[in-house]
Design a protein around this motif. Structure first.
Motif, PDB file in Angstrom:
ATOM      1  N   LYS A  96       0.845  -1.192   0.000  1.00 13.28           N
ATOM      2  CA  LYS A  96       0.000   0.000   0.000  1.00 13.28           C
ATOM      3  C   LYS A  96       0.880   1.241   0.000  1.00 13.28           C
ATOM      4  CE  LYS A  96      -3.826  -1.708   2.867  1.00 13.28           C
ATOM      5  NZ  LYS A  96      -4.491  -1.482   4.177  1.00 13.28           N
ATOM      6  N   GLU A  97       0.399   2.298  -0.618  1.00 15.79           N
ATOM      7  CA  GLU A  97       1.037   3.606  -0.502  1.00 15.79           C
ATOM      8  C   GLU A  97       0.786   4.121   0.907  1.00 15.79           C
ATOM      9  OE1 GLU A  97       2.882   5.127  -2.836  1.00 15.79           O
ATOM     10  OE2 GLU A  97       2.572   3.421  -4.183  1.00 15.79           O
ATOM     11  N   GLU A  98       1.669   4.959   1.423  1.00 16.75           N
ATOM     12  CA  GLU A  98       1.528   5.457   2.785  1.00 16.75           C
ATOM     13  C   GLU A  98       0.183   6.150   3.005  1.00 16.75           C
ATOM     14  OE1 GLU A  98       3.919   8.281   5.950  1.00 16.75           O
ATOM     15  OE2 GLU A  98       4.979   7.502   4.212  1.00 16.75           O
TER      16      GLU A  98
END
Length: 95
Positions: free
Chosen positions: A51-53
């Motif tokens: 996942k992206e932050e």
């Protein structure tokens, strides 16, 4: 409270003290060290990717923070020579 600096001697004694120090401060940090940290993942078109932050939920953030606490604790116990050996590690289990 900060653990004592590891000077390279009495490894068995220091290992036991460090384990208990970490477990009493936060047992989940100890679990991250022994089991490894979990990278927040998601499924996109049948493929699992990190996942992206910005996509992290509260649970993901807690896991990342526990890994950071574990790494910080371990870094604080090591001198310059040991630091140079582990400075490129990405998680507590690698250290």
């Amino acid at each position: 409270m900060r653990p004592h600096l590891f000077n390279g001697s009495n490894y068995s004694y220091r290992k036991t003290r460090m384990k208990l120090f970490i477990q009493t401060n936060n047992y989940e940090v100890w679990r991250i060290i022994t089991n490894g940290s979990l990278i927040p993942m998601k499924r996109v078109e049948g493929v699992i990717i990190p996942k992206e932050e910005g996509e992290w939920d509260n649970n993901d953030s807690i896991k990342i923070q526990l890994n950071a606490k574990a790494m910080y604790t371990l870094f604080c116990t090591l001198g310059a020579n040991e630091y140079n050996r582990i400075s490129l590690c990405n998680n507590a289990k690698e250290i």
